[in-house]
Design a protein around this motif. Structure first.
Motif, PDB file in Angstrom:
ATOM      1  N   ALA A 189       0.861  -1.130   0.050  1.00 14.22           N
ATOM      2  CA  ALA A 189      -0.090   0.100   0.166  1.00 14.22           C
ATOM      3  C   ALA A 189       0.855   1.312  -0.133  1.00 14.22           C
ATOM      4  CB  ALA A 189      -0.917   0.060   1.339  1.00 14.22           C
ATOM      5  N   ARG A 190       0.799   1.979  -1.105  1.00  9.51           N
ATOM      6  CA  ARG A 190       1.703   3.038  -1.092  1.00  9.51           C
ATOM      7  C   ARG A 190       1.137   4.460  -0.769  1.00  9.51           C
ATOM      8  NH1 ARG A 190       3.669   2.660  -7.414  1.00  9.51           N
ATOM      9  NH2 ARG A 190       1.220   2.554  -7.429  1.00  9.51           N
ATOM     10  N   SER A 191      -0.155   4.774  -1.157  1.00  9.23           N
ATOM     11  CA  SER A 191      -0.677   6.090  -0.757  1.00  9.23           C
ATOM     12  C   SER A 191      -1.290   6.040   0.514  1.00  9.23           C
ATOM     13  CB  SER A 191      -1.782   6.304  -1.620  1.00  9.23           C
ATOM     14  OG  SER A 191      -3.024   5.466  -1.466  1.00  9.23           O
ATOM     15  N   ASP A 192      -1.353   7.027   1.121  1.00 10.42           N
ATOM     16  CA  ASP A 192      -1.996   7.296   2.561  1.00 10.42           C
ATOM     17  C   ASP A 192      -3.339   6.814   2.328  1.00 10.42           C
ATOM     18  OD1 ASP A 192       0.148   8.548   3.432  1.00 10.42           O
ATOM     19  OD2 ASP A 192      -0.435  10.714   3.251  1.00 10.42           O
ATOM     20  N   ALA A 193      -4.049   6.943   1.408  1.00  5.32           N
ATOM     21  CA  ALA A 193      -5.504   6.455   1.408  1.00  5.32           C
ATOM     22  C   ALA A 193      -5.607   4.942   1.314  1.00  5.32           C
ATOM     23  CB  ALA A 193      -6.014   6.969  -0.012  1.00  5.32           C
ATOM     24  N   SER A 194      -4.412   4.083   0.766  1.00  4.85           N
ATOM     25  CA  SER A 194      -4.468   2.803   0.543  1.00  4.85           C
ATOM     26  C   SER A 194      -4.117   2.222   2.201  1.00  4.85           C
ATOM     27  CB  SER A 194      -3.509   2.433  -0.394  1.00  4.85           C
ATOM     28  OG  SER A 194      -3.940   2.603  -1.707  1.00  4.85           O
ATOM     29  N   ARG A 195      -3.147   2.853   2.666  1.00  2.00           N
ATOM     30  CA  ARG A 195      -2.596   2.335   4.260  1.00  2.00           C
ATOM     31  C   ARG A 195      -3.910   2.703   4.977  1.00  2.00           C
ATOM     32  NH1 ARG A 195       2.886   2.424   4.965  1.00  2.00           N
ATOM     33  NH2 ARG A 195       4.228   2.423   3.103  1.00  2.00           N
ATOM     34  N   GLU A 196      -4.613   3.516   4.824  1.00  2.00           N
ATOM     35  CA  GLU A 196      -5.783   3.839   5.837  1.00  2.00           C
ATOM     36  C   GLU A 196      -6.670   2.746   5.746  1.00  2.00           C
ATOM     37  OE1 GLU A 196      -9.278   6.909   6.947  1.00  2.00           O
ATOM     38  OE2 GLU A 196      -7.435   7.653   5.781  1.00  2.00           O
ATOM     39  N   ARG A 197      -6.899   2.378   4.279  1.00  2.00           N
ATOM     40  CA  ARG A 197      -7.918   1.452   3.766  1.00  2.00           C
ATOM     41  C   ARG A 197      -7.496   0.137   4.322  1.00  2.00           C
ATOM     42  NH1 ARG A 197      -8.054   2.427  -1.176  1.00  2.00           N
ATOM     43  NH2 ARG A 197      -9.296   4.068  -1.126  1.00  2.00           N
ATOM     44  N   ALA A 198      -6.075  -0.455   4.229  1.00  2.00           N
ATOM     45  CA  ALA A 198      -5.635  -1.596   4.626  1.00  2.00           C
ATOM     46  C   ALA A 198      -5.937  -1.596   6.121  1.00  2.00           C
ATOM     47  CB  ALA A 198      -4.300  -1.592   4.511  1.00  2.00           C
TER      48      ALA A 198
END
Length: 297
Positions: A39-48
Motif C-alpha cells: 500500500a503506497r498511498s496514505d488512502a491505501s494504508r488507511e484502507r488496509a
C-alpha cells in the motif's frame, strides 16, 4: 492442495485500493491468512488499516515472497510492468498462485510470472467498489469473469466460490470486449444519471434523485428483462415534435455536454425504435442537425 478445493493459504494483496482491500477482507473471512499488503498511498494504508487490521505493510516483492496466493489489484496499465518486474527478480516460487483482478486482461499479461513457475489466474468481479465494508455484501452472488488454463480453472472457480461469487468463463481473446461492455454500462450509466440530475437541478427541482429513482429503477429492470423491447418515449413513438422541443429546451439551459449526449443516445434509440419510415426520416433529419431546433408554433 486439491485443484478443486484450495487449502487455507497465506494471501498477499498488492495494492490496497478499493478492490484489493475488500477482497483481502473477504479472503480472510473465508479462512485464509493475510501475509502482507502493498500500500503506497496514505488512502491505501488507511484502507488496509480498516479492512485488513494487523496485516503488515510490505513491498510488492516481500508480499510475493511470503504468500502462496498473491492478488494483483493494481490499475490496468500497471499490471504488465508489475508482472515483468516481479518475474525478473526471480522471486516467484513454483506452484504459487498469482491472480489479477483486471477486467481488461486475461492471463497472457501474467506470462512472465507463468514462465517463472506460477499458476496464473484472471479473476474480475463484475461489480463497482467503494473500498469500504459496504462492498462485502455486494460480493454475495457477484459474477466473476474467469480466465485460466484449463488445468487451473478449478482453482479459479473454487476461489470465486469461497467469495460467494459465480464464475463466468471469458476467453482470453474476449476480455477486452467483455470489459468494454461492462464499462459502457456501468460508467456511462453514471454519466447519464448525473446529467439527468444536473438538468432537473437547473430547473429548480428540490430533490432530483427522489423524482427519478422509481423511473430509472423500473427502466433498468425492464431493459434487463426485455432488451430493446423496453424502449419507451418520444423516439419509440416517432414523435419528432417532442424530440425537437427537448433539444430546444436543453440548448436554452446551456448545460455542458447534456445536449450532445441526448442527441447521441436518441440516435442510438432510433436504431431500435419500431416506427415507420416517415417518422424515422423526420427524426434522423432532426437529430443529425447541430443547429438550434425550431419549436413548433
Amino acid at each position: 492442495m486439491s485443484p478443486a478445493e484450495p487449502a487455507r493459504m497465506g494471501v498477499g494483496i498488492i495494492s490496497a485500493g478499493r478492490v484489493g482491500a475488500v477482497l483481502g477482507n473477504a479472503l480472510r473471512a473465508a479462512g485464509h491468512q493475510i501475509t502482507g499488503v502493498a500500500a503506497r498511498s496514505d488512502a491505501s494504508r488507511e484502507r488496509a488499516d480498516v479492512l485488513l487490521p494487523g496485516a503488515p505493510i510490505l513491498s510488492p516483492e516481500e508480499v510475493v515472497e511470503r504468500s502462496e496466493l498473491v492478488v494483483l489489484a493494481v490499475p490496468d496499465d500497471e499490471l504488465a510492468p508489475l508482472a515483468a518486474s516481479l518475474a525478473q527478480r526471480g522471486i516467484v516460487p513454483g506452484a504459487q498462485i498469482i491472480a489479477h483482478t483486471s477486467g481488461r486482461y486475461g492471463i497472457d499479461v501474467l506470462r512472465p510470472l507463468e514462465e517463472a513457475g506460477a499458476i496464473t489466474l484472471a479473476l474480475h468481479p463484475a461489480m463497482t467498489f467503494t473500498g469500504t465494508s459496504l462492498d462485502l455484501a455486494r460480493l454475495v452472488g457477484c459474477p466473476w469473469a474467469v480466465t485460466a488454463r484449463p488445468m487451473f480453472a478449478p482453482i479459479a472457480k473454487a476461489l470465486v466460490l469461497e467469495l460467494d461469487g459465480v464464475s463466468i468463463d471469458i476467453a482470453e481473446g474476449d476480455r477486452t470486449a467483455y470489459h468494454a461492455a461492462l464499462a459502457h454500462g456501468s460508467n456511462h450509466l453514471v454519466v447519464l444519471v448525473s446529467q439527468v440530475l444536473q438538468t432537473l437541478d437547473a430547473i429548480g427541482v428540490e430533490d432530483p434523485p427522489a423524482l427519478v429513482r422509481p423511473l430509472l429503477n423500473a427502466s433498468l429492470e425492464e431493459s434487463l428483462r426485455l432488451g430493446p423491447g423496453a424502449l419507451t418515449g418520444p423516439v419509440q413513438r416517432g414523435d419528432a415534435g417532442t424530440v425537437g422541443n427537448h433539444l430546444e429546451a436543453l440548448e436554452e439551459l446551456n448545460l455542458e455536454r447534456v445536449l450532445p449526449t441526448y442527441r447521441a443516445l436518441a440516435r442510438a434509440a432510433l436504431d431500435i425504435a419500431p416506427i415507420g419510415e416517415r417518422e424515422r426520416a423526420a427524426l434522423e433529419l432532426l437529430l443529425s442537425s447541430e443547429r438550434k431546433p425550431r419549436q413548433d408554433s
